[in-house]
Enzyme design. Structure first.
Site: not given
Length: 330
Positions: A53, A83, A154, A194
């Site tokens: 990643q 992130c 996510h 996720n």
């Protein structure tokens, strides 16, 4: 999972599942260009299959980093666009890039042109005031133009201002339906969900709607659940039945790393949750937490912690405690 899923963590997790795809912690493309590549990219072949990643926003630099990852033997190269940490935003990568879908498309396209292994993306369902279904759909459909077909999503928004990374994992509400719907709209995509998933029962339920499930902190904090992944998710015969076996399997690796000068704590910090919720779990954590950080700590600390578990299991009681493997239900 920056600073969490390093090579020691991955070797530990691989003891419990042969089939799950493991991911590295995020490494920036700039670090790969200028840093110690062996430290950043090196891994044990036992960890395979492993995906690298990376983070960044320069297509040329990302293509270069992807090629280095392929040369090191990674099975997949993943671009992190999910992130939300401040240091990630300062470097103009991570979740803030969801505001620039055309740039993300160009980055992924350059990466795909540079390598033969699959290139994938990890993202959120939106950022800040992007809270409409159309915003996420537009992002996905723009990024699709790169030729990337695997989206790891996510199922929370990320608030780039006002919430810490920890709060961004907990405060924004989960919206699994939005992820399901993007799969329904673009059935050819390989969609992996996720966020907030902490049991294999939940994984099985999600797989009715999407193609895959990514576990993060659940796998880290309660790693024994990985021991049922191969049987429940992939239909394989379960190969390990007792977390004490995991300890035995880790010993050769631990001894080898200690001989290279690695501190025991750097390995055992990833193993603290192995007996979570089982007899002896607190004793296991206490021994490792107190003794592994000491200079010169060796394999005997791991053996002592395991012995505490065995003694706790065998301690006379009105009702004999179950073996650790029998007490863990996904």
């Amino acid at each position: 999972m920056m600073d969490w899923t390093d090579r020691h963590c991955r070797v530990f997790h691989r003891q419990m599942t042969r089939r799950a795809l493991l991911y590295t912690e995020m490494v920036t493309a700039l670090a790969i260009r200028h840093g110690d590549r062996e430290r950043l990219l090196g891994f044990d072949s036992f960890e395979q299959p492993v995906a690298l990643q990376i983070g960044g926003s320069d297509p040329k630099l990302l293509a270069e980093a992807a090629k280095w990852g392929e040369d090191y033997g990674y099975r997949e190269i993943n671009l992190n666009v999910g992130c939300p940490s401040d240091r990630v935003q300062t470097g103009r990568f991570g979740a803030c890039l969801m505001a620039e879908p055309e740039l993300v498309r160009d980055c992924l396209g350059a990466m795909r042109d540079a390598v033969r292994v699959p290139v994938t993306i990890k993202c959120r369902i939106g950022i800040d005031d992007q809270d409409e279904e159309e915003d996420f759909t537009r992002f996905v459909e723009t990024v699709m133009q790169s030729g990337v077909t695997t989206f790891i999503v996510h199922a929370r928004k990320a608030w780039l201002k006002g919430l810490s990374p920890k709060e961004n994992r907990e405060v924004p509400p989960l919206n699994y339906g939005r992820v399901y719907r993007i799969k329904q709209k673009h059935n050819h995509l390989h969609v992996v969900i996720n966020g907030g998933i902490d049991t294999l029962d939940a994984c099985v339920a999600h797989l009715e709607h999407v193609d895959g499930v990514m576990l993060g902190r659940a796998a880290y904090n309660t790693p024994w659940l990985l021991s049922e992944v191969d049987s429940r998710i992939f239909g394989d015969v379960r190969g390990i039945f007792d977390p004490l076996d995991v300890v035995e399997r880790m010993k050769p690796y631990v001894s080898s790393e200690l001989a290279k000068g690695v501190w025991l704590q750097n390995i055992t910090r990833h193993m603290l949750g192995l007996f979570h919720g089982m007899p002896g779990g607190r004793l296991w954590r206490r021994v490792l937490s107190e003794q592994a950080p000491k200079p010169g700590a060796g394999i005997e600390v791991l053996e002592k912690a395991a012995k505490e578990v065995v003694d706790r299991i065998n301690r006379p009681a009105d009702v004999q405690p179950a073996r650790p493997g029998a007490s863990c239900a996904a």
